[in-house]
Design a protein around this motif. Structure first.
Motif, PDB file in Angstrom:
ATOM      1  N   LYS A  62       0.822  -1.211   0.000  1.00 30.90           N
ATOM      2  CA  LYS A  62       0.000   0.000   0.000  1.00 30.90           C
ATOM      3  C   LYS A  62       0.859   1.266   0.000  1.00 30.90           C
ATOM      4  O   LYS A  62       0.400   2.339   0.387  1.00 30.90           O
ATOM      5  CB  LYS A  62      -0.936   0.001   1.217  1.00 30.90           C
ATOM      6  N   GLY A  63       2.113   1.124  -0.415  1.00 29.80           N
ATOM      7  CA  GLY A  63       3.047   2.251  -0.403  1.00 29.80           C
ATOM      8  C   GLY A  63       2.528   3.456  -1.175  1.00 29.80           C
ATOM      9  O   GLY A  63       2.641   4.596  -0.726  1.00 29.80           O
ATOM     10  N   ALA A  64       1.906   3.194  -2.341  1.00 32.44           N
ATOM     11  CA  ALA A  64       1.432   4.296  -3.190  1.00 32.44           C
ATOM     12  C   ALA A  64       0.399   5.136  -2.448  1.00 32.44           C
ATOM     13  O   ALA A  64       0.290   6.350  -2.646  1.00 32.44           O
ATOM     14  CB  ALA A  64       0.827   3.745  -4.478  1.00 32.44           C
ATOM     15  N   LEU A  65      -0.341   4.478  -1.580  1.00 35.94           N
ATOM     16  CA  LEU A  65      -1.386   5.158  -0.813  1.00 35.94           C
ATOM     17  C   LEU A  65      -0.749   6.098   0.211  1.00 35.94           C
ATOM     18  O   LEU A  65      -1.213   7.221   0.426  1.00 35.94           O
ATOM     19  CB  LEU A  65      -2.218   4.086  -0.109  1.00 35.94           C
ATOM     20  N   GLU A  66       0.323   5.627   0.828  1.00 37.40           N
ATOM     21  CA  GLU A  66       1.007   6.468   1.817  1.00 37.40           C
ATOM     22  C   GLU A  66       1.663   7.663   1.114  1.00 37.40           C
ATOM     23  O   GLU A  66       1.578   8.789   1.588  1.00 37.40           O
ATOM     24  CB  GLU A  66       2.031   5.630   2.590  1.00 37.40           C
ATOM     25  N   ASP A  67       2.267   7.406  -0.027  1.00 41.30           N
ATOM     26  CA  ASP A  67       2.936   8.490  -0.768  1.00 41.30           C
ATOM     27  C   ASP A  67       1.936   9.536  -1.263  1.00 41.30           C
ATOM     28  O   ASP A  67       2.272  10.704  -1.395  1.00 41.30           O
ATOM     29  CB  ASP A  67       3.666   7.934  -2.009  1.00 41.30           C
ATOM     30  N   TYR A  68       0.753   9.094  -1.542  1.00 43.49           N
ATOM     31  CA  TYR A  68      -0.237   9.990  -2.148  1.00 43.49           C
ATOM     32  C   TYR A  68      -0.438  11.248  -1.309  1.00 43.49           C
ATOM     33  O   TYR A  68      -0.660  12.324  -1.838  1.00 43.49           O
ATOM     34  CB  TYR A  68      -1.570   9.244  -2.358  1.00 43.49           C
ATOM     35  N   PHE A  69      -0.327  11.125   0.005  1.00 38.83           N
ATOM     36  CA  PHE A  69      -0.605  12.277   0.867  1.00 38.83           C
ATOM     37  C   PHE A  69       0.635  13.104   1.206  1.00 38.83           C
ATOM     38  O   PHE A  69       0.550  14.077   1.946  1.00 38.83           O
ATOM     39  CB  PHE A  69      -1.334  11.826   2.134  1.00 38.83           C
ATOM     40  N   ASP A  70       1.779  12.727   0.660  1.00 40.53           N
ATOM     41  CA  ASP A  70       2.969  13.566   0.842  1.00 40.53           C
ATOM     42  C   ASP A  70       2.845  14.827  -0.001  1.00 40.53           C
ATOM     43  O   ASP A  70       2.237  14.796  -1.067  1.00 40.53           O
ATOM     44  CB  ASP A  70       4.212  12.803   0.376  1.00 40.53           C
ATOM     45  N   HIS A  71       3.477  15.901   0.460  1.00 40.70           N
ATOM     46  CA  HIS A  71       3.514  17.107  -0.372  1.00 40.70           C
ATOM     47  C   HIS A  71       4.466  16.827  -1.533  1.00 40.70           C
ATOM     48  O   HIS A  71       5.527  16.258  -1.345  1.00 40.70           O
ATOM     49  CB  HIS A  71       4.063  18.301   0.420  1.00 40.70           C
ATOM     50  N   SER A  72       4.060  17.219  -2.725  1.00 36.99           N
ATOM     51  CA  SER A  72       4.916  16.972  -3.868  1.00 36.99           C
ATOM     52  C   SER A  72       5.582  18.293  -4.269  1.00 36.99           C
ATOM     53  O   SER A  72       5.095  19.018  -5.123  1.00 36.99           O
ATOM     54  CB  SER A  72       4.069  16.414  -5.015  1.00 36.99           C
ATOM     55  N   HIS A  73       6.721  18.585  -3.609  1.00 36.91           N
ATOM     56  CA  HIS A  73       7.362  19.893  -3.796  1.00 36.91           C
ATOM     57  C   HIS A  73       7.785  20.122  -5.245  1.00 36.91           C
ATOM     58  O   HIS A  73       7.608  21.191  -5.800  1.00 36.91           O
ATOM     59  CB  HIS A  73       8.561  20.024  -2.857  1.00 36.91           C
ATOM     60  N   GLU A  74       8.346  19.062  -5.836  1.00 35.63           N
ATOM     61  CA  GLU A  74       8.832  19.177  -7.207  1.00 35.63           C
ATOM     62  C   GLU A  74       7.686  19.572  -8.156  1.00 35.63           C
ATOM     63  O   GLU A  74       7.802  20.519  -8.931  1.00 35.63           O
ATOM     64  CB  GLU A  74       9.382  17.812  -7.620  1.00 35.63           C
ATOM     65  N   LEU A  75       6.593  18.844  -8.013  1.00 34.61           N
ATOM     66  CA  LEU A  75       5.427  19.102  -8.852  1.00 34.61           C
ATOM     67  C   LEU A  75       4.851  20.497  -8.570  1.00 34.61           C
ATOM     68  O   LEU A  75       4.516  21.247  -9.492  1.00 34.61           O
ATOM     69  CB  LEU A  75       4.379  18.015  -8.543  1.00 34.61           C
ATOM     70  N   GLU A  76       4.791  20.851  -7.302  1.00 29.72           N
ATOM     71  CA  GLU A  76       4.244  22.173  -6.936  1.00 29.72           C
ATOM     72  C   GLU A  76       5.094  23.291  -7.525  1.00 29.72           C
ATOM     73  O   GLU A  76       4.576  24.268  -8.063  1.00 29.72           O
ATOM     74  CB  GLU A  76       4.149  22.310  -5.411  1.00 29.72           C
ATOM     75  N   ASN A  77       6.431  23.145  -7.437  1.00 32.84           N
ATOM     76  CA  ASN A  77       7.327  24.160  -7.999  1.00 32.84           C
ATOM     77  C   ASN A  77       7.149  24.287  -9.502  1.00 32.84           C
ATOM     78  O   ASN A  77       7.100  25.385 -10.058  1.00 32.84           O
ATOM     79  CB  ASN A  77       8.796  23.813  -7.702  1.00 32.84           C
ATOM     80  N   HIS A  78       7.025  23.137 -10.121  1.00 28.17           N
ATOM     81  CA  HIS A  78       6.858  23.127 -11.575  1.00 28.17           C
ATOM     82  C   HIS A  78       5.574  23.876 -11.962  1.00 28.17           C
ATOM     83  O   HIS A  78       5.577  24.699 -12.868  1.00 28.17           O
ATOM     84  CB  HIS A  78       6.815  21.674 -12.066  1.00 28.17           C
ATOM     85  N   LEU A  79       4.492  23.586 -11.263  1.00 23.18           N
ATOM     86  CA  LEU A  79       3.208  24.230 -11.585  1.00 23.18           C
ATOM     87  C   LEU A  79       3.272  25.728 -11.302  1.00 23.18           C
ATOM     88  O   LEU A  79       2.718  26.543 -12.032  1.00 23.18           O
ATOM     89  CB  LEU A  79       2.075  23.579 -10.782  1.00 23.18           C
ATOM     90  N   LYS A  80       3.990  26.070 -10.226  1.00 23.05           N
ATOM     91  CA  LYS A  80       4.116  27.483  -9.859  1.00 23.05           C
ATOM     92  C   LYS A  80       4.868  28.233 -10.959  1.00 23.05           C
ATOM     93  O   LYS A  80       4.422  29.276 -11.437  1.00 23.05           O
ATOM     94  CB  LYS A  80       4.868  27.597  -8.524  1.00 23.05           C
ATOM     95  N   LYS A  81       6.004  27.635 -11.380  1.00 19.37           N
ATOM     96  CA  LYS A  81       6.836  28.278 -12.407  1.00 19.37           C
ATOM     97  C   LYS A  81       6.082  28.432 -13.718  1.00 19.37           C
ATOM     98  O   LYS A  81       6.236  29.412 -14.425  1.00 19.37           O
ATOM     99  CB  LYS A  81       8.103  27.432 -12.647  1.00 19.37           C
ATOM    100  N   SER A  82       5.271  27.421 -14.043  1.00 22.53           N
ATOM    101  CA  SER A  82       4.584  27.511 -15.334  1.00 22.53           C
ATOM    102  C   SER A  82       3.225  28.207 -15.223  1.00 22.53           C
ATOM    103  O   SER A  82       2.415  28.149 -16.149  1.00 22.53           O
ATOM    104  CB  SER A  82       4.470  26.126 -15.979  1.00 22.53           C
ATOM    105  N   GLY A  83       2.979  28.834 -14.067  1.00 24.12           N
ATOM    106  CA  GLY A  83       1.775  29.657 -13.908  1.00 24.12           C
ATOM    107  C   GLY A  83       0.470  28.868 -13.907  1.00 24.12           C
ATOM    108  O   GLY A  83      -0.594  29.410 -14.205  1.00 24.12           O
ATOM    109  N   LYS A  84       0.538  27.584 -13.598  1.00 24.23           N
ATOM    110  CA  LYS A  84      -0.702  26.774 -13.593  1.00 24.23           C
ATOM    111  C   LYS A  84      -1.328  26.825 -12.200  1.00 24.23           C
ATOM    112  O   LYS A  84      -1.334  25.843 -11.450  1.00 24.23           O
ATOM    113  CB  LYS A  84      -0.385  25.342 -14.019  1.00 24.23           C
ATOM    114  N   ASP A  85      -1.866  27.990 -11.892  1.00 26.55           N
ATOM    115  CA  ASP A  85      -2.347  28.235 -10.526  1.00 26.55           C
ATOM    116  C   ASP A  85      -3.518  27.349 -10.115  1.00 26.55           C
ATOM    117  O   ASP A  85      -3.609  26.927  -8.974  1.00 26.55           O
ATOM    118  CB  ASP A  85      -2.744  29.716 -10.374  1.00 26.55           C
ATOM    119  N   GLU A  86      -4.401  27.096 -11.074  1.00 21.67           N
ATOM    120  CA  GLU A  86      -5.574  26.277 -10.728  1.00 21.67           C
ATOM    121  C   GLU A  86      -5.172  24.867 -10.329  1.00 21.67           C
ATOM    122  O   GLU A  86      -5.646  24.321  -9.331  1.00 21.67           O
ATOM    123  CB  GLU A  86      -6.526  26.198 -11.917  1.00 21.67           C
TER     124      GLU A  86
END
Ligand code: G1P
Length: 297
Positions: A62-86
């Motif tokens: 069930k590892g994927a389930l535990e990971d699902y609730f981690d903050h995804s900093h890399e993904l968040e930074n990427h979305l922030k940089k590319s202006g995908k605010d929604e």
């Protein structure tokens, strides 16, 4: 005064064999309705109901389930940089506060009662707690668990969500023996897990519970019930034997059995139709498909 319910147990240790081969490598709770995994629906419902601590009873794989609730900093930074605010907003809504989630492990599949019992050390003996089964997805406004917490604040005791099912389906559920039918709330005299014959009613238990802490004490007996498993239904019925109250709430809303393929497909259609951005295209598609089927008949 009845203390606020702030903890919920999510039994997510099941193997999900009904969804093989998909569940060979992903937990069934990660399977998605439209674009959100089942577990997200359960967590959102619990949060809306005021739950602050989330206890997952997990198992191997069930590892994927535990990971699902981690903050995804890399993904968040990427979305922030590319202006995908929604999208960034959407992603952030899934973030959980550190320490809000606890994982306990069920080492052996011994039934729902046993899974809930595995969380016993995380529940105080003076607090009622919720149990949410992620297979049961309920579309309701207010959400089902909130309706239950509000009703429980009036009644105390333990409470299960219930709905009427056709007689022939009673063997698939925990079934209530009703002492007094008060409309939305019923007082329960007994409960039978998956009765093979003579069900005491056609009121089935649906996967939302508010339980008195004494239910955990009842589970200490680790008594085997229907199917050789340790049943939560039996531990709740033991409350009545001990002279404590158990109620059923006929919740308002639509429940989907996402533990079955047919139910999962129905939920996919229903939740798809709920989404404004998909609705028109989807309705048109459904009309076309049905018309084509009819023409072919
Ligand atoms: C569990 C409970 C059953 C309840 C059902 C609701 O059964 O044991 O009492 O009616 O959930 O979905 P399961 O479906 O996990 O076999």
């Amino acid at each position: 005064m009845i203390r606020k319910v702030t903890k919920a147990v999510f039994p997510v240790a099941g193997l999900g064999t009904r969804f093989l081969p998909a569940t060979k490598s992903i937990p069934k709770e990660i399977m998605t309705l439209v674009d959100r995994p089942l577990i997200q629906y359960a967590i959102d419902e619990a949060r809306a109901a005021g739950i602050e601590e989330f206890i997952f009873v997990t198992s191997r794989g069930k590892g994927a389930l535990e990971d699902y609730f981690d903050h995804s900093h890399e993904l968040e930074n990427h979305l922030k940089k590319s202006g995908k605010d929604e999208l960034l907003d959407l992603l952030r809504q899934t973030n959980m506060e550190s320490g809000a989630i606890a994982y306990v492990r069920q080492h052996k599949a011994m039934g729902l009662g046993h899974a809930v019992w595995c969380a016993r050390r995380l529940i105080n003996d003076d607090e009622a707690f919720a149990v949410v089964l992620t297979d049961d997805v309920v579309m309701g406004d207010p959400p089902c668990l909130q309706q239950m917490i509000e009703a429980h604040a009036e009644t105390g005791g333990s409470m299960v969500a219930t709905m009427e099912v056709p007689q022939e389906k009673t063997k698939s559920y925990g079934i209530l023996d009703v002492e007094e039918d008060m409309g939305a709330i019923v007082k329960v005299r007994g409960m039978v897990e998956k009765p093979k014959e003579s069900p005491p009613s056609n009121l089935a238990v649906i996967g939302r519970y508010i339980l008195a802490p004494t239910v955990l004490g009842n589970l200490n007996k680790l008594k085997q019930g229907a199917g050789g498993e340790i049943q939560l239904t039996d531990a709740i019925a033991d409350e009545i034997e001990a002279g404590r109250d158990v109620f059923g709430l006929r919740f308002r809303g639509q429940r989907y059995d996402c533990g079955s393929k047919a139910g999962f497909l129905q939920a996919t259609v229903a939740f798809g139709l709920e989404r404004e951005e998909l609705r028109d295209e989807f309705v048109e598609y459904l009309h076309d498909v049905l018309a084509m089927r009819k023409a072919a008949e």
